[in-house]
Write a protein that holds these residues in place. Structure first.
Motif, PDB file in Angstrom:
ATOM      1  N   GLN A  15       1.106  -1.233   0.442  1.00 46.95           N
ATOM      2  CA  GLN A  15       0.066  -0.034   0.265  1.00 46.95           C
ATOM      3  C   GLN A  15       0.849   1.270   0.505  1.00 46.95           C
ATOM      4  O   GLN A  15       0.239   2.426   0.200  1.00 46.95           O
ATOM      5  CB  GLN A  15      -0.696   0.258   0.936  1.00 46.95           C
ATOM      6  N   ASP A  16       2.414   0.770  -0.097  1.00 48.88           N
ATOM      7  CA  ASP A  16       3.412   2.134  -0.097  1.00 48.88           C
ATOM      8  C   ASP A  16       3.292   2.491  -1.032  1.00 48.88           C
ATOM      9  O   ASP A  16       3.493   2.086  -1.799  1.00 48.88           O
ATOM     10  CB  ASP A  16       4.384   2.042   0.758  1.00 48.88           C
ATOM     11  N   PRO A  17       3.132   4.207  -1.364  1.00 53.08           N
ATOM     12  CA  PRO A  17       3.585   4.070  -3.067  1.00 53.08           C
ATOM     13  C   PRO A  17       4.835   4.013  -3.508  1.00 53.08           C
ATOM     14  O   PRO A  17       4.885   4.034  -5.095  1.00 53.08           O
ATOM     15  CB  PRO A  17       2.909   6.246  -2.787  1.00 53.08           C
ATOM     16  N   ALA A  18       5.737   4.337  -2.645  1.00 53.74           N
ATOM     17  CA  ALA A  18       6.780   4.034  -3.023  1.00 53.74           C
ATOM     18  C   ALA A  18       7.324   2.518  -3.131  1.00 53.74           C
ATOM     19  O   ALA A  18       8.472   2.179  -4.073  1.00 53.74           O
ATOM     20  CB  ALA A  18       8.010   4.651  -0.723  1.00 53.74           C
ATOM     21  N   THR A  19       7.117   1.011  -2.555  1.00 55.46           N
ATOM     22  CA  THR A  19       7.263   0.092  -2.288  1.00 55.46           C
ATOM     23  C   THR A  19       6.310  -0.666  -2.879  1.00 55.46           C
ATOM     24  O   THR A  19       5.982  -2.524  -3.336  1.00 55.46           O
ATOM     25  CB  THR A  19       7.439  -0.647  -1.251  1.00 55.46           C
ATOM     26  N   LYS A  20       4.833  -0.123  -3.644  1.00 50.17           N
ATOM     27  CA  LYS A  20       3.657  -1.266  -4.175  1.00 50.17           C
ATOM     28  C   LYS A  20       4.051  -1.437  -5.513  1.00 50.17           C
ATOM     29  O   LYS A  20       3.337  -2.829  -5.681  1.00 50.17           O
ATOM     30  CB  LYS A  20       2.527  -0.091  -4.178  1.00 50.17           C
ATOM     31  N   HIS A  21       4.870  -1.545  -6.545  1.00 49.42           N
ATOM     32  CA  HIS A  21       5.380  -1.959  -7.303  1.00 49.42           C
ATOM     33  C   HIS A  21       5.837  -3.510  -7.328  1.00 49.42           C
ATOM     34  O   HIS A  21       6.279  -4.453  -7.896  1.00 49.42           O
ATOM     35  CB  HIS A  21       5.893  -0.840  -8.264  1.00 49.42           C
ATOM     36  N   ILE A  22       6.791  -3.639  -6.260  1.00 48.96           N
ATOM     37  CA  ILE A  22       7.179  -4.959  -5.929  1.00 48.96           C
ATOM     38  C   ILE A  22       6.570  -5.748  -5.579  1.00 48.96           C
ATOM     39  O   ILE A  22       5.267  -5.761  -4.296  1.00 48.96           O
ATOM     40  CB  ILE A  22       7.785  -4.806  -4.295  1.00 48.96           C
ATOM     41  N   PRO A  23       6.173  -6.561  -6.026  1.00 50.17           N
ATOM     42  CA  PRO A  23       5.921  -8.253  -5.466  1.00 50.17           C
ATOM     43  C   PRO A  23       5.520  -8.605  -4.107  1.00 50.17           C
ATOM     44  O   PRO A  23       7.350  -8.614  -4.074  1.00 50.17           O
ATOM     45  CB  PRO A  23       5.820  -9.139  -7.066  1.00 50.17           C
ATOM     46  N   VAL A  24       5.258  -9.868  -3.934  1.00 56.33           N
ATOM     47  CA  VAL A  24       5.252 -10.237  -2.875  1.00 56.33           C
ATOM     48  C   VAL A  24       4.904 -11.200  -2.847  1.00 56.33           C
ATOM     49  O   VAL A  24       3.710 -11.575  -3.159  1.00 56.33           O
ATOM     50  CB  VAL A  24       4.292  -9.239  -1.172  1.00 56.33           C
ATOM     51  N   ILE A  25       6.186 -12.561  -2.178  1.00 56.09           N
ATOM     52  CA  ILE A  25       5.337 -14.331  -2.317  1.00 56.09           C
ATOM     53  C   ILE A  25       5.727 -14.492  -0.666  1.00 56.09           C
ATOM     54  O   ILE A  25       6.161 -14.100   0.141  1.00 56.09           O
ATOM     55  CB  ILE A  25       6.185 -14.816  -3.490  1.00 56.09           C
ATOM     56  N   ILE A  26       3.783 -14.567  -0.563  1.00 54.96           N
ATOM     57  CA  ILE A  26       4.122 -15.203   1.179  1.00 54.96           C
ATOM     58  C   ILE A  26       4.716 -16.305   1.583  1.00 54.96           C
ATOM     59  O   ILE A  26       4.538 -17.626   0.845  1.00 54.96           O
ATOM     60  CB  ILE A  26       2.698 -14.743   1.698  1.00 54.96           C
ATOM     61  N   CYS A  27       5.643 -16.654   2.051  1.00 52.60           N
ATOM     62  CA  CYS A  27       6.162 -18.588   2.685  1.00 52.60           C
ATOM     63  C   CYS A  27       6.174 -18.654   4.092  1.00 52.60           C
ATOM     64  O   CYS A  27       6.511 -18.087   4.620  1.00 52.60           O
ATOM     65  CB  CYS A  27       7.349 -18.060   1.820  1.00 52.60           C
ATOM     66  N   THR A  28       5.277 -19.516   4.638  1.00 57.59           N
ATOM     67  CA  THR A  28       4.782 -19.698   5.747  1.00 57.59           C
ATOM     68  C   THR A  28       4.406 -20.680   5.832  1.00 57.59           C
ATOM     69  O   THR A  28       3.926 -21.751   5.002  1.00 57.59           O
ATOM     70  CB  THR A  28       3.607 -18.736   5.919  1.00 57.59           C
ATOM     71  N   THR A  29       4.067 -20.895   7.322  1.00 58.42           N
ATOM     72  CA  THR A  29       3.957 -22.518   7.081  1.00 58.42           C
ATOM     73  C   THR A  29       1.698 -22.978   7.597  1.00 58.42           C
ATOM     74  O   THR A  29       1.846 -23.696   7.418  1.00 58.42           O
ATOM     75  CB  THR A  29       3.763 -23.256   8.636  1.00 58.42           C
ATOM     76  N   LYS A  30       1.528 -21.640   7.380  1.00 60.57           N
ATOM     77  CA  LYS A  30       0.402 -21.627   7.496  1.00 60.57           C
ATOM     78  C   LYS A  30      -0.454 -21.801   6.137  1.00 60.57           C
ATOM     79  O   LYS A  30      -0.918 -20.741   5.251  1.00 60.57           O
ATOM     80  CB  LYS A  30      -0.523 -19.645   7.684  1.00 60.57           C
TER      81      LYS A  30
END
Length: 121
Positions: A71-86
């Motif tokens: 949601q940050d305009p400076a970083t919203k272009h960075i894709p995130v892949i969640i890596c979790t045990t959940k």
């Protein structure tokens, strides 16, 4: 979008090492954050091409950090892949709602991880 720099976010030094090893062997530049707070901070200073985000961490959890980054305009272009045990379906849905582009359940296999990164690039 070419993916060269990947930030691995995990409070477990072992997990950071394992993921860093997989990525490093494939030629990615790997940077690290050991908490959700550090992930938000480092996403602005490092500007990685991709973030691999753990969820279960003390303080700011991975869902909260993902939401802050996407949601940050400076970083919203960075894709995130969640890596979790959940691994519950509700966790996956919630993670995607926070702005994640993909979701991987631990233990993470190199082939699966690299395939998901390739799909983004």
């Amino acid at each position: 979008m070419a993916i060269n720099k990947v930030m691995v976010v995990d409070d477990s030094a072992t997990e950071r090492h394992v993921l860093g090893d997989i990525l490093g062997k494939k030629g990615y530049l790997v940077v690290y954050a050991e908490s959700g707070e550090k992930a938000v901070e480092n996403s602005r200073t490092e500007l990685p091409d991709l973030i691999l985000m753990d969820v279960v961490m003390p303080g700011l959890n991975g869902f909260q950090a993902t939401r802050a980054i996407t949601q940050d305009p400076a970083t919203k272009h960075i894709p995130v892949i969640i890596c979790t045990t959940k691994g519950q379906e509700t966790d996956k849905i919630w993670g995607m709602r926070q702005g994640a582009k993909d979701y991987i359940t631990k233990p993470i296999g190199a082939e699966e991880l690299l395939g998901k990164i390739a799909a983004l690039g």
